[in-house]
Design a protein around this motif. Structure first.
Motif, PDB file in Angstrom:
ATOM      1  N   ALA A 140      48.158  69.900  24.332  1.00 38.46           N
ATOM      2  CA  ALA A 140      47.699  69.355  24.704  1.00 38.46           C
ATOM      3  C   ALA A 140      46.992  67.900  24.583  1.00 38.46           C
ATOM      4  N   PRO A 141      47.068  66.985  24.942  1.00 38.01           N
ATOM      5  CA  PRO A 141      46.210  65.729  23.800  1.00 38.01           C
ATOM      6  C   PRO A 141      44.976  65.768  24.042  1.00 38.01           C
ATOM      7  N   GLU A 142      44.064  66.324  24.621  1.00 39.86           N
ATOM      8  CA  GLU A 142      42.432  67.116  24.446  1.00 39.86           C
ATOM      9  C   GLU A 142      42.711  67.849  23.935  1.00 39.86           C
ATOM     10  N   ALA A 191      51.503  68.734  12.521  1.00 39.76           N
ATOM     11  CA  ALA A 191      51.105  67.483  13.308  1.00 39.76           C
ATOM     12  C   ALA A 191      50.740  68.289  14.073  1.00 39.76           C
ATOM     13  N   GLY A 192      49.371  67.473  15.252  1.00 42.96           N
ATOM     14  CA  GLY A 192      49.677  67.896  16.835  1.00 42.96           C
ATOM     15  C   GLY A 192      50.235  67.098  17.549  1.00 42.96           C
ATOM     16  N   VAL A 193      51.198  67.148  18.165  1.00 40.50           N
ATOM     17  CA  VAL A 193      51.455  65.745  19.141  1.00 40.50           C
ATOM     18  C   VAL A 193      51.560  66.523  20.129  1.00 40.50           C
ATOM     19  N   TRP A 194      51.899  65.168  21.187  1.00 43.09           N
ATOM     20  CA  TRP A 194      52.164  65.307  22.780  1.00 43.09           C
ATOM     21  C   TRP A 194      54.020  65.016  22.998  1.00 43.09           C
ATOM     22  N   ALA A 195      54.143  64.847  23.680  1.00 42.36           N
ATOM     23  CA  ALA A 195      55.613  64.971  24.786  1.00 42.36           C
ATOM     24  C   ALA A 195      55.937  63.366  24.206  1.00 42.36           C
ATOM     25  N   SER A 196      55.626  62.409  24.512  1.00 40.74           N
ATOM     26  CA  SER A 196      55.844  61.002  24.504  1.00 40.74           C
ATOM     27  C   SER A 196      55.709  60.423  22.885  1.00 40.74           C
ATOM     28  N   VAL A 197      54.325  60.885  21.941  1.00 41.29           N
ATOM     29  CA  VAL A 197      54.759  60.130  20.928  1.00 41.29           C
ATOM     30  C   VAL A 197      55.710  60.892  20.234  1.00 41.29           C
ATOM     31  N   ALA A 198      55.950  62.482  20.244  1.00 37.73           N
ATOM     32  CA  ALA A 198      57.465  63.038  19.545  1.00 37.73           C
ATOM     33  C   ALA A 198      58.273  62.390  19.961  1.00 37.73           C
ATOM     34  N   SER A 199      58.589  61.589  21.193  1.00 40.16           N
ATOM     35  CA  SER A 199      60.026  61.304  21.353  1.00 40.16           C
ATOM     36  C   SER A 199      59.826  59.877  21.355  1.00 40.16           C
ATOM     37  N   GLY A 200      58.261  59.472  21.354  1.00 41.58           N
ATOM     38  CA  GLY A 200      58.864  57.552  21.487  1.00 41.58           C
ATOM     39  C   GLY A 200      58.009  57.233  20.083  1.00 41.58           C
ATOM     40  N   LEU A 201      57.253  57.539  18.322  1.00 39.18           N
ATOM     41  CA  LEU A 201      57.245  56.721  17.684  1.00 39.18           C
ATOM     42  C   LEU A 201      57.597  58.483  16.500  1.00 39.18           C
ATOM     43  N   LEU A 202      57.409  59.628  16.422  1.00 37.90           N
ATOM     44  CA  LEU A 202      58.052  60.187  15.391  1.00 37.90           C
ATOM     45  C   LEU A 202      59.413  60.213  14.405  1.00 37.90           C
ATOM     46  N   PRO A 203      60.591  59.907  15.429  1.00 33.23           N
ATOM     47  CA  PRO A 203      61.734  59.861  15.142  1.00 33.23           C
ATOM     48  C   PRO A 203      61.519  58.978  14.145  1.00 33.23           C
ATOM     49  N   GLN A 256      54.963  64.818  31.831  1.00 32.09           N
ATOM     50  CA  GLN A 256      54.660  63.461  32.405  1.00 32.09           C
ATOM     51  C   GLN A 256      56.026  63.814  32.876  1.00 32.09           C
ATOM     52  N   ALA A 257      56.910  64.407  32.144  1.00 31.61           N
ATOM     53  CA  ALA A 257      58.825  64.316  32.508  1.00 31.61           C
ATOM     54  C   ALA A 257      58.984  64.928  33.905  1.00 31.61           C
ATOM     55  N   THR A 258      58.423  65.978  33.724  1.00 30.98           N
ATOM     56  CA  THR A 258      58.164  66.371  35.045  1.00 30.98           C
ATOM     57  C   THR A 258      57.758  65.666  36.297  1.00 30.98           C
ATOM     58  N   ALA A 259      56.671  65.262  36.333  1.00 27.66           N
ATOM     59  CA  ALA A 259      55.731  63.676  37.099  1.00 27.66           C
ATOM     60  C   ALA A 259      57.143  62.672  36.957  1.00 27.66           C
ATOM     61  N   LEU A 260      57.829  62.304  36.006  1.00 23.71           N
ATOM     62  CA  LEU A 260      58.704  61.564  36.485  1.00 23.71           C
ATOM     63  C   LEU A 260      59.962  61.436  37.375  1.00 23.71           C
ATOM     64  N   ALA A 261      60.406  63.112  36.890  1.00 25.80           N
ATOM     65  CA  ALA A 261      61.239  63.248  38.092  1.00 25.80           C
ATOM     66  C   ALA A 261      60.958  63.643  39.163  1.00 25.80           C
ATOM     67  N   MET A 262      59.968  63.477  39.629  1.00 22.02           N
ATOM     68  CA  MET A 262      59.592  63.592  40.823  1.00 22.02           C
ATOM     69  C   MET A 262      59.009  62.869  42.091  1.00 22.02           C
ATOM     70  N   VAL A 263      59.045  61.731  40.734  1.00 22.84           N
ATOM     71  CA  VAL A 263      58.816  60.303  41.570  1.00 22.84           C
ATOM     72  C   VAL A 263      60.398  59.541  41.257  1.00 22.84           C
ATOM     73  N   GLY A 264      61.260  60.340  40.315  1.00 25.83           N
ATOM     74  CA  GLY A 264      62.715  59.619  40.474  1.00 25.83           C
ATOM     75  C   GLY A 264      63.439  60.216  42.076  1.00 25.83           C
ATOM     76  N   GLY A 305      55.764  56.151  26.874  1.00 25.56           N
ATOM     77  CA  GLY A 305      56.127  57.728  28.069  1.00 25.56           C
ATOM     78  C   GLY A 305      57.538  56.801  28.710  1.00 25.56           C
ATOM     79  N   LEU A 306      57.843  55.898  28.773  1.00 17.78           N
ATOM     80  CA  LEU A 306      59.263  55.408  28.902  1.00 17.78           C
ATOM     81  C   LEU A 306      60.611  55.752  28.928  1.00 17.78           C
TER      82      LEU A 306
END
Length: 307
Positions: A130-132, A97-109, A229-237, A249-250
């Motif tokens: 990448a989703p695209e 399956a092709g996934v990206w980070a938020s799907v892999a962490s938020g839905l798949l487990p 997205q994780a990098t972007a959120l870390a920079m926001v933090g 992504g939460l």
């Protein structure tokens, strides 16, 4: 003469894409590994399949002939796999399956845990893209299925060779440094003067957010352009700017970030894409059902329409 399906898949990609490097990128191998396997295929069949033109490798007439048959062979293998799954009482399958980070962490487990309990013969392996990029990998046969996204203001162009089924609908939220915005909700316009941390305009997410901002009358001031997205959120933090983040992504949220609702909803639909010929494999159908159930438990139940 014995033909390796693995090597035939590489030959097919070379025929489709024109260069060893492009074929290797599509299959997620190094160019040297693909070259070695193609050379072995040539030895296996005992005829010249390739010729060099400078630094490029070109298929000979016989190479093109075998590549065309490789398409038929690999399609037949797919149909045979589907038929065998349909004929089994206890389903057994190995899927990629092709996934990206938020799907892999938020839905798949949750989805894969439930799937393993109910159907232990189905093994799902994942590959982060990448989703695209995921839909193209399904079309080319590199993946059995993939997660894809559509935004309310920016639907993804669709390939008629693929089918898709909605599994979740997410809302985007503003992610801001702690204490920057005291209100429980904010309009995109109120973020216009803040620096932004955002993926580039070539990414589906980066483009969708820019379109949402433009529709509210402003161009986001991009201070930091990052793809993860994780990098972007870390920079926001760390106080370096604001961004948007989806419900899934939460799960990647670091300390120092406040999540603020948007007064103008920006939504995205998460779907599973698979090759459109015939009905989906029974194993893929069971994965879709498991992911939908996991999304529903998170309050992200699938819907066929976006606001």
């Amino acid at each position: 003469m014995e033909l390796s399906l693995h090597r035939l898949r590489m030959l097919r990609e070379l025929h489709r894409r024109g260069t060893v490097t492009a074929a290797a990128n599509a299959l997620h191998y190094s160019a040297s590994a693909v070259s070695q396997q193609l050379a072995q295929l040539e030895r296996d069949v005992g005829v010249q399949l390739f010729e060099r033109l400078g630094r490029r490798v070109q298929l000979t007439e016989l190479g093109t002939l075998l590549a065309e048959h490789a398409e038929e062979i690999l399609e037949s293998v797919g149909r045979a796999t589907h038929a065998l799954e349909n004929a089994q009482d206890g389903l057994s399958a190995r899927l990629t399956a092709g996934v990206w980070a938020s799907v892999a962490s938020g839905l798949l487990p949750a989805a894969l845990t439930a799937l393993a309990a109910d159907h232990p013969g189905i093994e799902v392996r994942t590959r982060e893209l990448a989703p695209e990029e995921t839909a193209g990998a399904v079309r080319d046969g590199t993946l059995d299925f993939s997660f894809v996204i559509d935004y309310s203001d920016y639907p993804m162009p669709w390939d008629p060779a693929l089918a898709r089924e909605v599994v979740a609908v997410e809302r985007l939220h503003a992610a801001v440094p702690t204490g920057v915005l005291p209100d429980p909700a904010v309009s995109l316009n109120e973020l216009a003067e803040h620096p932004w941390v955002l993926a580039g305009p070539r990414s589906h997410f980066g483009r969708a957010v820019r379109i949402a901002c433009q529709q509210q009358g402003f161009e986001p001031k991009i201070a930091h352009e990052v793809e993860e997205q994780a990098t972007a959120l870390a920079m926001v933090g760390s106080g370096l700017g604001v961004t948007l983040v989806s419900d899934l992504g939460l799960s990647l949220l670091p300390p120092g970030v406040d999540i603020v609702a948007l007064t103008e909803p920006v939504m995205r639909r998460v779907s599973i894409a698979y090759r459109a010929k015939g009905t989906p494999r029974p194993s893929v159908r069971l994965v879709i059902e498991a992911v939908r159930a996991a999304a529903a438990e998170k309050g992200l139940g699938a819907s066929s329409t976006l606001p």
